[in-house]
Design an enzyme around this catalytic site. Structure first.
Site, PDB file in Angstrom:
ATOM      1  N   GLY A 191       0.970  -0.787  -0.389  1.00 20.63           N
ATOM      2  CA  GLY A 191       0.171   0.016   0.044  1.00 20.63           C
ATOM      3  C   GLY A 191       0.832   1.459  -0.022  1.00 20.63           C
ATOM      4  O   GLY A 191       1.822   1.181   0.845  1.00 20.63           O
ATOM      5  N   ALA A 202      -0.544   5.906   5.177  1.00 27.77           N
ATOM      6  CA  ALA A 202       0.707   5.063   6.158  1.00 27.77           C
ATOM      7  C   ALA A 202       1.433   4.565   5.409  1.00 27.77           C
ATOM      8  O   ALA A 202       2.698   4.307   5.950  1.00 27.77           O
ATOM      9  CB  ALA A 202      -0.517   4.657   6.593  1.00 27.77           C
ATOM     10  N   PHE A 206     -13.414  21.782  14.213  1.00 23.56           N
ATOM     11  CA  PHE A 206     -13.949  20.011  13.606  1.00 23.56           C
ATOM     12  C   PHE A 206     -14.720  19.310  14.215  1.00 23.56           C
ATOM     13  O   PHE A 206     -13.959  19.576  15.674  1.00 23.56           O
ATOM     14  CB  PHE A 206     -12.379  19.361  13.008  1.00 23.56           C
ATOM     15  CG  PHE A 206     -12.780  19.234  12.322  1.00 23.56           C
ATOM     16  CD1 PHE A 206     -12.563  17.551  10.901  1.00 23.56           C
ATOM     17  CD2 PHE A 206     -11.837  19.354  10.736  1.00 23.56           C
ATOM     18  CE1 PHE A 206     -13.052  17.227   9.682  1.00 23.56           C
ATOM     19  CE2 PHE A 206     -11.837  19.471   9.924  1.00 23.56           C
ATOM     20  CZ  PHE A 206     -12.299  18.125   8.960  1.00 23.56           C
ATOM     21  N   ASP A 239      -8.205  -5.175   0.287  1.00 23.79           N
ATOM     22  CA  ASP A 239      -7.294  -6.462   0.105  1.00 23.79           C
ATOM     23  C   ASP A 239      -6.571  -7.131   1.529  1.00 23.79           C
ATOM     24  O   ASP A 239      -6.928  -7.957   1.490  1.00 23.79           O
ATOM     25  CB  ASP A 239      -6.962  -5.828  -0.726  1.00 23.79           C
ATOM     26  CG  ASP A 239      -7.762  -5.274  -1.736  1.00 23.79           C
ATOM     27  OD1 ASP A 239      -9.175  -5.592  -2.306  1.00 23.79           O
ATOM     28  OD2 ASP A 239      -6.961  -4.275  -2.602  1.00 23.79           O
ATOM     29  N   GLN A 262     -18.635   4.023  10.073  1.00 25.49           N
ATOM     30  CA  GLN A 262     -18.528   5.451  10.016  1.00 25.49           C
ATOM     31  C   GLN A 262     -19.480   6.172   8.736  1.00 25.49           C
ATOM     32  O   GLN A 262     -18.663   6.108   7.778  1.00 25.49           O
ATOM     33  CB  GLN A 262     -17.561   6.244  10.088  1.00 25.49           C
ATOM     34  CG  GLN A 262     -17.662   7.326  10.570  1.00 25.49           C
ATOM     35  CD  GLN A 262     -16.804   8.266  11.111  1.00 25.49           C
ATOM     36  OE1 GLN A 262     -16.013   9.158  10.068  1.00 25.49           O
ATOM     37  NE2 GLN A 262     -16.392   8.761  12.104  1.00 25.49           N
ATOM     38  N   HIS A 279     -20.299   9.595   7.326  1.00 27.86           N
ATOM     39  CA  HIS A 279     -20.028  10.824   7.231  1.00 27.86           C
ATOM     40  C   HIS A 279     -21.034  11.678   6.282  1.00 27.86           C
ATOM     41  O   HIS A 279     -21.681  11.334   6.117  1.00 27.86           O
ATOM     42  CB  HIS A 279     -19.050  11.142   6.268  1.00 27.86           C
ATOM     43  CG  HIS A 279     -18.418  12.723   6.596  1.00 27.86           C
ATOM     44  ND1 HIS A 279     -19.219  13.889   6.442  1.00 27.86           N
ATOM     45  CD2 HIS A 279     -17.348  12.764   6.770  1.00 27.86           C
ATOM     46  CE1 HIS A 279     -18.143  14.353   6.600  1.00 27.86           C
ATOM     47  NE2 HIS A 279     -16.882  14.468   6.436  1.00 27.86           N
ATOM     48  N   LEU A 283     -17.282  13.274  -0.782  1.00 28.97           N
ATOM     49  CA  LEU A 283     -17.560  14.167   0.289  1.00 28.97           C
ATOM     50  C   LEU A 283     -17.291  15.375   0.702  1.00 28.97           C
ATOM     51  O   LEU A 283     -16.813  15.464  -0.694  1.00 28.97           O
ATOM     52  CB  LEU A 283     -15.939  13.518   0.706  1.00 28.97           C
ATOM     53  CG  LEU A 283     -15.768  13.425   1.887  1.00 28.97           C
ATOM     54  CD1 LEU A 283     -16.898  13.200   3.679  1.00 28.97           C
ATOM     55  CD2 LEU A 283     -14.203  13.334   2.946  1.00 28.97           C
ATOM     56  N   THR A 299     -16.574  17.584   2.516  1.00 31.27           N
ATOM     57  CA  THR A 299     -15.474  18.209   4.017  1.00 31.27           C
ATOM     58  C   THR A 299     -15.939  18.521   5.350  1.00 31.27           C
ATOM     59  O   THR A 299     -17.363  20.153   4.670  1.00 31.27           O
ATOM     60  CB  THR A 299     -14.579  18.539   4.142  1.00 31.27           C
ATOM     61  OG1 THR A 299     -13.588  19.082   5.443  1.00 31.27           O
ATOM     62  CG2 THR A 299     -14.112  20.270   3.318  1.00 31.27           C
ATOM     63  N   GLU A 300     -16.112  17.722   6.574  1.00 34.48           N
ATOM     64  CA  GLU A 300     -16.608  18.700   7.569  1.00 34.48           C
ATOM     65  C   GLU A 300     -16.546  19.948   7.726  1.00 34.48           C
ATOM     66  O   GLU A 300     -16.381  20.319   8.926  1.00 34.48           O
ATOM     67  CB  GLU A 300     -16.233  17.362   9.152  1.00 34.48           C
ATOM     68  CG  GLU A 300     -16.927  17.751  10.164  1.00 34.48           C
ATOM     69  CD  GLU A 300     -16.520  16.410  10.657  1.00 34.48           C
ATOM     70  OE1 GLU A 300     -15.493  17.086  12.311  1.00 34.48           O
ATOM     71  OE2 GLU A 300     -16.667  15.557  10.794  1.00 34.48           O
ATOM     72  N   ARG A 356     -19.201  12.824  14.180  1.00 36.77           N
ATOM     73  CA  ARG A 356     -20.002  12.061  12.912  1.00 36.77           C
ATOM     74  C   ARG A 356     -21.334  11.672  13.145  1.00 36.77           C
ATOM     75  O   ARG A 356     -22.173  12.034  12.403  1.00 36.77           O
ATOM     76  CB  ARG A 356     -19.223  11.913  11.956  1.00 36.77           C
ATOM     77  CG  ARG A 356     -18.031  12.545  11.477  1.00 36.77           C
ATOM     78  CD  ARG A 356     -17.273  11.845  10.560  1.00 36.77           C
ATOM     79  NE  ARG A 356     -16.252  13.254  10.192  1.00 36.77           N
ATOM     80  CZ  ARG A 356     -15.507  13.008   9.273  1.00 36.77           C
ATOM     81  NH1 ARG A 356     -14.750  11.752   9.146  1.00 36.77           N
ATOM     82  NH2 ARG A 356     -14.793  14.320   9.374  1.00 36.77           N
ATOM     83  N   HIS A 373     -18.099   6.009   4.937  1.00 35.09           N
ATOM     84  CA  HIS A 373     -16.910   6.600   4.782  1.00 35.09           C
ATOM     85  C   HIS A 373     -15.694   6.109   5.133  1.00 35.09           C
ATOM     86  O   HIS A 373     -14.810   5.896   4.471  1.00 35.09           O
ATOM     87  CB  HIS A 373     -17.096   8.066   5.497  1.00 35.09           C
ATOM     88  CG  HIS A 373     -15.984   8.527   6.030  1.00 35.09           C
ATOM     89  ND1 HIS A 373     -15.204   9.079   3.984  1.00 35.09           N
ATOM     90  CD2 HIS A 373     -15.050   9.359   6.429  1.00 35.09           C
ATOM     91  CE1 HIS A 373     -14.087   9.841   4.583  1.00 35.09           C
ATOM     92  NE2 HIS A 373     -14.159   9.989   5.618  1.00 35.09           N
ATOM     93  N   GLU A 384      -5.986   2.442   8.057  1.00 38.36           N
ATOM     94  CA  GLU A 384      -7.062   2.221   8.398  1.00 38.36           C
ATOM     95  C   GLU A 384      -7.016   0.866   8.055  1.00 38.36           C
ATOM     96  O   GLU A 384      -8.339  -0.041   8.654  1.00 38.36           O
ATOM     97  CB  GLU A 384      -8.553   3.085   6.686  1.00 38.36           C
ATOM     98  CG  GLU A 384      -9.785   2.855   6.868  1.00 38.36           C
ATOM     99  CD  GLU A 384     -11.215   2.718   5.750  1.00 38.36           C
ATOM    100  OE1 GLU A 384     -11.478   2.849   6.114  1.00 38.36           O
ATOM    101  OE2 GLU A 384     -10.213   3.830   4.968  1.00 38.36           O
ATOM    102  N   ARG A 427     -14.573   6.875  14.711  1.00 36.10           N
ATOM    103  CA  ARG A 427     -13.415   8.213  14.583  1.00 36.10           C
ATOM    104  C   ARG A 427     -14.610  10.063  14.232  1.00 36.10           C
ATOM    105  O   ARG A 427     -14.913  10.391  13.768  1.00 36.10           O
ATOM    106  CB  ARG A 427     -12.745   7.872  13.078  1.00 36.10           C
ATOM    107  CG  ARG A 427     -12.087   8.286  12.940  1.00 36.10           C
ATOM    108  CD  ARG A 427     -11.057   8.133  11.971  1.00 36.10           C
ATOM    109  NE  ARG A 427     -11.647   8.441  10.417  1.00 36.10           N
ATOM    110  CZ  ARG A 427     -11.991   9.583  10.270  1.00 36.10           C
ATOM    111  NH1 ARG A 427     -11.175  10.443  10.939  1.00 36.10           N
ATOM    112  NH2 ARG A 427     -12.313   9.456   8.615  1.00 36.10           N
ATOM    113  N   SER A 475      -7.584  10.675  11.135  1.00 33.61           N
ATOM    114  CA  SER A 475      -7.152   9.731  10.305  1.00 33.61           C
ATOM    115  C   SER A 475      -6.193   9.898   9.474  1.00 33.61           C
ATOM    116  O   SER A 475      -4.894   9.277   9.137  1.00 33.61           O
ATOM    117  CB  SER A 475      -8.918   9.263   9.085  1.00 33.61           C
ATOM    118  OG  SER A 475      -9.057  10.827   8.444  1.00 33.61           O
ATOM    119  N   LEU A 476      -6.186  11.269   9.223  1.00 36.31           N
ATOM    120  CA  LEU A 476      -5.129  11.761   9.227  1.00 36.31           C
ATOM    121  C   LEU A 476      -3.462  11.555   9.687  1.00 36.31           C
ATOM    122  O   LEU A 476      -2.490  11.594   9.176  1.00 36.31           O
ATOM    123  CB  LEU A 476      -4.756  12.861   8.432  1.00 36.31           C
ATOM    124  CG  LEU A 476      -5.589  12.856   6.951  1.00 36.31           C
ATOM    125  CD1 LEU A 476      -6.037  14.409   5.861  1.00 36.31           C
ATOM    126  CD2 LEU A 476      -5.116  12.297   5.802  1.00 36.31           C
TER     127      LEU A 476
END
Length: 584
Positions: free
Chosen positions: A12, A16, A116, A217, A236, A238, A248, A250-251, A282, A349, A379, A390, A395-396
């Site tokens: 991946g 991450a 946020f 996967d 989750q 969103h 999406l 964004t929040e 959320r 999401h 994730e 979350r 997440s970032l």
């Protein structure tokens, strides 16, 4: 079959994976395998920001951030992991700044921060500006920045190599098996350490913010190998996806002052979260939206959505801080967000659950024991910093903090391991058999039809609201689809860039993970975070303050109809914060 040999292999190339590669590549010979070109990874779709208690704009500290993360996760968060993430958040942001990430700035030149959902000061007393952002393209900027750094440090990439199996030798990671899209050849990658950073599985749902490539996967590969998945029932939604499309918004739009309104123009979140209103977590906002729709206060002819209202914000503010989502509204809906509210609905999401790990990203084979040489971050993993729900921007942060930890731990393990584990007999046999059956078989079932029916039953029966009856309906539907999958066929018999073949493989992962999600949800007779049971509307800390651990038994096969899922449980790690009522 080609065989390659590395110290560490990372599966991946999203945030991450590349953050892990930067750390591992400095310490040992590292390869990154990715089914996409790295800058197309789904991290690039993240918009709103990455949180850290920098206190550049308002008073803040990492302990408040930790509390918000635990409370936002409805107390299913492992608190030791949350403390690590929130402490290391500040350095994670500053590291990206030093790499050249173009954050928005305050007039004084510091990294700017905005509000946020669920992020507060002084343990919930008021919203706080904690999200560090690059307009509404933060994930895109992180992805580009990390890729530039990987190129700078000569990290080896194998682009469009689709990993389809994990090799274990006497319980130790030995490598992976990958399919090369350009040639159709199967490759074996031997490694002392393997890091999975393959993202989520949002394509089990029809209305989703996830790209078509997010088919679970990594989770599916590990699950088939008999290792557990943790808390997969917590998914989750969103609150603000574009109506009917799920794209999406964004929040950060609500962080900049956007307001959710029903058909009467009412700011309805004042009823559900009187303190922080539209910036509630959320899961709460998604349920509030559906509650409004069910009560007949939805918008449009069908009353099946609500509005995100940005019309009271200055156009220059929208242009500077929300340029992408305003353009999305124009492109996909044909409306002008300066003057028209945007129709939205919750969209699938993010998976809070995944491959269980400890705080060093080491994969667990049960509640306590690790799989030597196997790591996961992002994730795909569940270290459980997100618990049952979350918080936005975590997440970032997660991918950077635990991606870094995964890379360091994997390299250290590789360097202290003198030899590679022995490969099992016929290491590529399972993958070659799977691809051969799908490509050369005479099956009559259509991949797209099965995938569509799976997504439809999951949307109807296992989304924001669930009951025993709807979950049993989904479970039965999935069982029927798994049976049909055994007779699936493809029309493209070629070897080079056979995307139809790969979609058939991905469908097998989606079916396995959907079954795991529904099985965990049926057994959890409570409502907590992203898992909301209308027949069990209350949180039950006596019986369910615990993580679900799902194990698969049966033959090593894709979506095998005779496989079974066994559930076990793991205690939540509590340190400083005892569960309390979740008010905002």
């Amino acid at each position: 079959m080609q065989i390659h040999k590395f110290d560490t292999v990372i599966v991946g190339a999203g945030g991450a994976g590349m953050r892990a590669a930067l750390e591992s590549g400095k310490r040992c010979r590292t390869a990154v395998l990715t089914k996409l070109y790295p800058t197309r990874s789904h991290t690039g779709a993240a918009q709103g920001g990455m949180c850290a208690a920098l206190a550049n704009v308002e008073e803040d500290n990492w302990e408040w951030h930790t509390f918000d993360t635990i409370k936002g996760g409805d107390y299913l968060v492992d608190q030791d992991a949350a403390e690590v993430m929130c402490k290391e958040a500040i350095d994670a942001v500053l590291d990206l700044e030093k790499m050249g990430l173009p954050f928005n700035r305050t007039p004084e030149g510091r990294i700017d921060q905005r509000r946020f959902g669920g992020h507060t000061r002084d343990h919930g007393k008021a919203p706080v500006r904690r999200s560090c952002y690059a307009a509404d393209r933060t994930g895109h900027m992180i992805l580009q920045t990390l890729y530039q750094q990987c190129v700078k440090h000569d990290i080896e990439f194998y682009n469009e190599f689709y990993v389809l199996d994990l090799l274990l030798s006497e319980g130790v990671a030995a490598g992976v098996v990958a399919y090369e899209l350009a040639t159709g050849e199967v490759h074996v990658f031997r490694a002392k350490s393997v890091v999975f950073a393959t993202g989520g599985f949002g394509k089990v749902f029809k209305v989703t913010s996830n790209a078509h490539t997010l088919t679970g996967d990594g989770m599916g590969i590990i699950f088939r190998r008999g290792l557990p998945l943790e808390d997969l029932e917590f998914y989750q939604f969103h609150p603000t996806g574009i109506w009917k499309m799920g794209i999406l918004l964004t929040e950060g739009a609500r962080g900049e002052g956007g307001i959710l309104r029903n058909k009467d123009g009412e700011r309805f979140m004042e009823r559900y979260a009187p303190t922080i209103k539209d910036l509630a977590p959320r899961d709460m906002v998604a349920r509030a939206i559906y509650t409004e729709i069910r009560a007949g206060r939805g918008c449009g002819v069908d009353g099946d959505h609500v509005y995100l209202d940005l019309t009271h914000l200055p156009p220059e503010q929208l242009d500077a801080k929300l340029p992408d989502i305003t353009e999305f509204a124009r492109t996909y809906l044909g409306i002008e967000p300066y003057t028209d509210p945007i129709p939205i609905q919750p969209t699938a999401h993010y998976a809070m659950g995944g491959v269980p790990t400890n705080i060093n990203a080491e994969v667990l084979r049960n509640n306590t024991d690790i799989v030597p040489g196997l790591y996961a971050a992002g994730e795909v993993a569940c270290v459980s910093v997100h618990g049952a729900n979350r918080l936005g921007t975590n997440s970032l942060l997660d991918i950077n903090v635990f991606g870094r930890r995964a890379g360091i731990a994997a390299a250290e393990h590789a360097n202290k391991t003198s030899t590679h584990a022995e490969l099992p007999d016929d290491p590529a046999g399972f993958v070659e058999g799977l691809l051969g059956r799908l490509r050369d078989g005479s099956g009559l079932q259509n991949v797209a039809a099965i995938r569509r029916e799976l997504q439809e039953t999951m949307d109807v029966n296992a989304s924001v609201y669930r009951t025993e009856a709807t979950l049993k309906q989904a479970f039965g539907d999935i069982a029927g689809l798994k049976a049909r999958y055994q007779n699936v066929g493809v029309t493209d018999r070629g070897h080079r860039y056979n995307t139809e073949l790969l979609e058939a493989v991905e469908l097998g992962f989606l079916l396995d993970l959907a079954e795991c999600l529904v099985t965990g949800a049926l057994a959890r007779n409570e409502s907590r975070g992203g898992h909301s049971r209308e027949d069990y509307p209350n949180r039950d800390d006596v019986n369910f303050l615990r993580h679900t651990m799902a194990y698969r038994s049966g033959p090593l096969a894709a979506a095998a109809p005779d496989s079974e899922i066994r559930l076990d449980y793991k205690p939540v790690a509590l340190t400083r914060y005892q569960p309390m009522e979740r008010k905002y």
